[in-house]
Write a protein that holds these residues in place. Sequence first.
Motif, PDB file in Angstrom:
ATOM      1  N   ILE A  83      -5.853  -5.093  46.393  1.00 29.62           N
ATOM      2  CA  ILE A  83      -4.905  -6.147  46.742  1.00 29.62           C
ATOM      3  C   ILE A  83      -5.152  -7.365  45.863  1.00 29.62           C
ATOM      4  CG2 ILE A  83      -4.137  -7.691  48.568  1.00 29.62           C
ATOM      5  CD1 ILE A  83      -4.876  -5.535  50.553  1.00 29.62           C
ATOM      6  N   ALA A  84      -4.111  -7.782  45.199  1.00 29.26           N
ATOM      7  CA  ALA A  84      -4.210  -8.980  44.370  1.00 29.26           C
ATOM      8  C   ALA A  84      -4.111 -10.197  45.268  1.00 29.26           C
ATOM      9  CB  ALA A  84      -3.075  -8.980  43.347  1.00 29.26           C
ATOM     10  N   GLY A  85      -4.406 -11.366  44.707  1.00 32.36           N
ATOM     11  CA  GLY A  85      -4.292 -12.586  45.482  1.00 32.36           C
ATOM     12  C   GLY A  85      -2.858 -12.808  45.924  1.00 32.36           C
ATOM     13  N   LYS A  86      -2.659 -13.351  47.117  1.00 28.46           N
ATOM     14  CA  LYS A  86      -1.316 -13.530  47.666  1.00 28.46           C
ATOM     15  C   LYS A  86      -0.447 -14.413  46.765  1.00 28.46           C
ATOM     16  CE  LYS A  86      -1.609 -11.674  51.874  1.00 28.46           C
ATOM     17  NZ  LYS A  86      -0.736 -10.712  52.438  1.00 28.46           N
ATOM     18  N   LYS A  87      -1.049 -15.398  46.125  1.00 26.20           N
ATOM     19  CA  LYS A  87      -0.252 -16.314  45.306  1.00 26.20           C
ATOM     20  C   LYS A  87       0.254 -15.641  44.038  1.00 26.20           C
ATOM     21  CE  LYS A  87      -4.346 -17.954  43.060  1.00 26.20           C
ATOM     22  NZ  LYS A  87      -5.324 -18.898  42.838  1.00 26.20           N
ATOM     23  N   ASP A  88      -0.417 -14.560  43.597  1.00 25.13           N
ATOM     24  CA  ASP A  88      -0.029 -13.889  42.369  1.00 25.13           C
ATOM     25  C   ASP A  88       1.125 -12.913  42.561  1.00 25.13           C
ATOM     26  OD1 ASP A  88      -2.140 -15.251  41.274  1.00 25.13           O
ATOM     27  OD2 ASP A  88      -3.537 -13.575  41.444  1.00 25.13           O
ATOM     28  N   LEU A  89       1.364 -12.483  43.808  1.00 24.90           N
ATOM     29  CA  LEU A  89       2.392 -11.482  44.067  1.00 24.90           C
ATOM     30  C   LEU A  89       3.771 -12.124  44.158  1.00 24.90           C
ATOM     31  CD1 LEU A  89       0.603  -9.285  46.754  1.00 24.90           C
ATOM     32  CD2 LEU A  89       0.829  -8.832  44.326  1.00 24.90           C
ATOM     33  N   VAL A  90       4.789 -11.284  43.982  1.00 24.69           N
ATOM     34  CA  VAL A  90       6.170 -11.721  44.078  1.00 24.69           C
ATOM     35  C   VAL A  90       6.458 -12.138  45.519  1.00 24.69           C
ATOM     36  CG1 VAL A  90       8.560 -10.961  43.846  1.00 24.69           C
ATOM     37  CG2 VAL A  90       6.849 -10.164  42.227  1.00 24.69           C
ATOM     38  N   HIS A  91       7.200 -13.225  45.696  1.00 25.07           N
ATOM     39  CA  HIS A  91       7.537 -13.718  47.038  1.00 25.07           C
ATOM     40  C   HIS A  91       8.681 -12.880  47.626  1.00 25.07           C
ATOM     41  CE1 HIS A  91       7.945 -16.467  50.353  1.00 25.07           C
ATOM     42  NE2 HIS A  91       9.237 -16.593  50.078  1.00 25.07           N
ATOM     43  N   LEU A  92       8.541 -12.490  48.890  1.00 29.93           N
ATOM     44  CA  LEU A  92       9.572 -11.717  49.577  1.00 29.93           C
ATOM     45  C   LEU A  92      10.571 -12.650  50.260  1.00 29.93           C
ATOM     46  CD1 LEU A  92       7.773  -8.792  51.429  1.00 29.93           C
ATOM     47  CD2 LEU A  92       9.294  -8.654  49.489  1.00 29.93           C
ATOM     48  N   GLU A  93      11.825 -12.401  50.062  1.00 34.11           N
ATOM     49  CA  GLU A  93      12.877 -13.127  50.766  1.00 34.11           C
ATOM     50  C   GLU A  93      13.363 -12.237  51.900  1.00 34.11           C
ATOM     51  OE1 GLU A  93      13.900 -16.199  50.220  1.00 34.11           O
ATOM     52  OE2 GLU A  93      12.586 -16.472  48.488  1.00 34.11           O
ATOM     53  N   GLU A  94      13.335 -12.745  53.132  1.00 40.32           N
ATOM     54  CA  GLU A  94      13.711 -11.952  54.307  1.00 40.32           C
ATOM     55  C   GLU A  94      15.168 -11.488  54.258  1.00 40.32           C
ATOM     56  OE1 GLU A  94      11.971 -10.637  56.918  1.00 40.32           O
ATOM     57  OE2 GLU A  94      10.186 -11.331  55.868  1.00 40.32           O
ATOM     58  N   ASP A  95      16.067 -12.291  53.649  1.00 35.57           N
ATOM     59  CA  ASP A  95      17.472 -11.889  53.608  1.00 35.57           C
ATOM     60  C   ASP A  95      17.717 -10.755  52.610  1.00 35.57           C
ATOM     61  OD1 ASP A  95      16.885 -13.628  51.544  1.00 35.57           O
ATOM     62  OD2 ASP A  95      18.899 -14.479  51.452  1.00 35.57           O
ATOM     63  N   GLU A  96      16.746 -10.459  51.733  1.00 36.15           N
ATOM     64  CA  GLU A  96      16.859  -9.347  50.794  1.00 36.15           C
ATOM     65  C   GLU A  96      16.295  -8.049  51.367  1.00 36.15           C
ATOM     66  OE1 GLU A  96      14.752 -10.659  47.333  1.00 36.15           O
ATOM     67  OE2 GLU A  96      16.411 -11.896  46.626  1.00 36.15           O
ATOM     68  N   LEU A  97      15.765  -8.110  52.588  1.00 30.92           N
ATOM     69  CA  LEU A  97      15.134  -6.939  53.194  1.00 30.92           C
ATOM     70  C   LEU A  97      16.012  -6.363  54.294  1.00 30.92           C
ATOM     71  CD1 LEU A  97      11.471  -8.224  53.564  1.00 30.92           C
ATOM     72  CD2 LEU A  97      12.389  -6.760  51.770  1.00 30.92           C
ATOM     73  N   GLU A  98      16.011  -5.041  54.376  1.00 31.39           N
ATOM     74  CA  GLU A  98      16.675  -4.338  55.464  1.00 31.39           C
ATOM     75  C   GLU A  98      15.593  -3.580  56.216  1.00 31.39           C
ATOM     76  OE1 GLU A  98      19.491  -0.547  55.441  1.00 31.39           O
ATOM     77  OE2 GLU A  98      20.380  -2.298  54.435  1.00 31.39           O
ATOM     78  N   GLU A  99      15.479  -3.847  57.510  1.00 32.03           N
ATOM     79  CA  GLU A  99      14.377  -3.279  58.292  1.00 32.03           C
ATOM     80  C   GLU A  99      14.915  -2.359  59.381  1.00 32.03           C
ATOM     81  OE1 GLU A  99      10.324  -5.194  59.961  1.00 32.03           O
ATOM     82  OE2 GLU A  99      12.165  -6.164  60.633  1.00 32.03           O
ATOM     83  N   GLN A 100      14.277  -1.185  59.502  1.00 34.89           N
ATOM     84  CA  GLN A 100      14.634  -0.233  60.551  1.00 34.89           C
ATOM     85  C   GLN A 100      13.365   0.216  61.249  1.00 34.89           C
ATOM     86  OE1 GLN A 100      16.483   2.978  58.469  1.00 34.89           O
ATOM     87  NE2 GLN A 100      18.532   2.106  58.657  1.00 34.89           N
ATOM     88  N   PHE A 101      13.508   0.591  62.504  1.00 37.02           N
ATOM     89  CA  PHE A 101      12.390   1.152  63.255  1.00 37.02           C
ATOM     90  C   PHE A 101      12.777   2.572  63.625  1.00 37.02           C
ATOM     91  CE2 PHE A 101      12.487  -3.415  64.034  1.00 37.02           C
ATOM     92  CZ  PHE A 101      11.244  -3.759  63.544  1.00 37.02           C
ATOM     93  N   VAL A 102      11.986   3.515  63.158  1.00 35.86           N
ATOM     94  CA  VAL A 102      12.273   4.926  63.422  1.00 35.86           C
ATOM     95  C   VAL A 102      11.090   5.556  64.139  1.00 35.86           C
ATOM     96  CG1 VAL A 102      13.823   5.136  61.451  1.00 35.86           C
ATOM     97  CG2 VAL A 102      11.409   5.623  61.157  1.00 35.86           C
ATOM     98  N   ARG A 103      11.306   6.745  64.641  1.00 33.16           N
ATOM     99  CA  ARG A 103      10.223   7.441  65.329  1.00 33.16           C
ATOM    100  C   ARG A 103       9.185   7.904  64.325  1.00 33.16           C
ATOM    101  NH1 ARG A 103      12.806  10.741  70.349  1.00 33.16           N
ATOM    102  NH2 ARG A 103      13.846   8.929  71.212  1.00 33.16           N
ATOM    103  N   GLY A 104       7.947   7.823  64.753  1.00 32.91           N
ATOM    104  CA  GLY A 104       6.852   8.222  63.891  1.00 32.91           C
ATOM    105  C   GLY A 104       6.680   9.727  63.877  1.00 32.91           C
TER     106      GLY A 104
END
Length: 172
Positions: free
Chosen positions: A48-69
């Motif tokens: 894991i790289a440092g958090k500041k070095d990684l690309v920032h995630l925008e919540e509006d660019e994400l689509e989230e689903q919850f499925v059965r495991g």
Amino acid sequence: MSSLDVPGSMSRLIMFVRYMYNGLARNNSPWLSSVAKTPLGTPLRVAIAGKKDLVHLEEDELEEQFVRGSGPGGQATNKTSNCVVLKHIPSGIVVKCHQTRSVDINRKRAREIMQQKLDVFYKGERSDILVRKKEAEAKKQDKRRRVNENLQRKRLFKEALLAQSTSGNDSV
């Protein structure tokens, strides 16, 4: 002070702490170990790289689903929708995370994995994750090379001792 000397409420607290610790240790908890589990259940060590070095995630660019495991765990796993499927719409990258029973922890881990994948996607060879992975691979290859050289030296030394002992026996 033994557990027999501890007052009732304190004794219950100690038992609870032991119970929680044992449960976390058994589940390869990230708080006790750096080992994570992939969706298929195989151990995976993630650089894991440092958090500041990684690309920032925008919540509006994400689509989230919850499925059965799926996988081991029986009814507790198969009947609950705690597997998180996260899709980054602009890049099309999809991450599926079912490392724990907790939806909140799976959501957090899915975002961390997505952040790492996006870092590799956008930065390519300059990504900190790939750089660290290549460094680790080079270190591993260097160690393997040194071990092989050592084995070759030992082999040559034994051959020289054997040749010396046979030449010594011929003269007697």
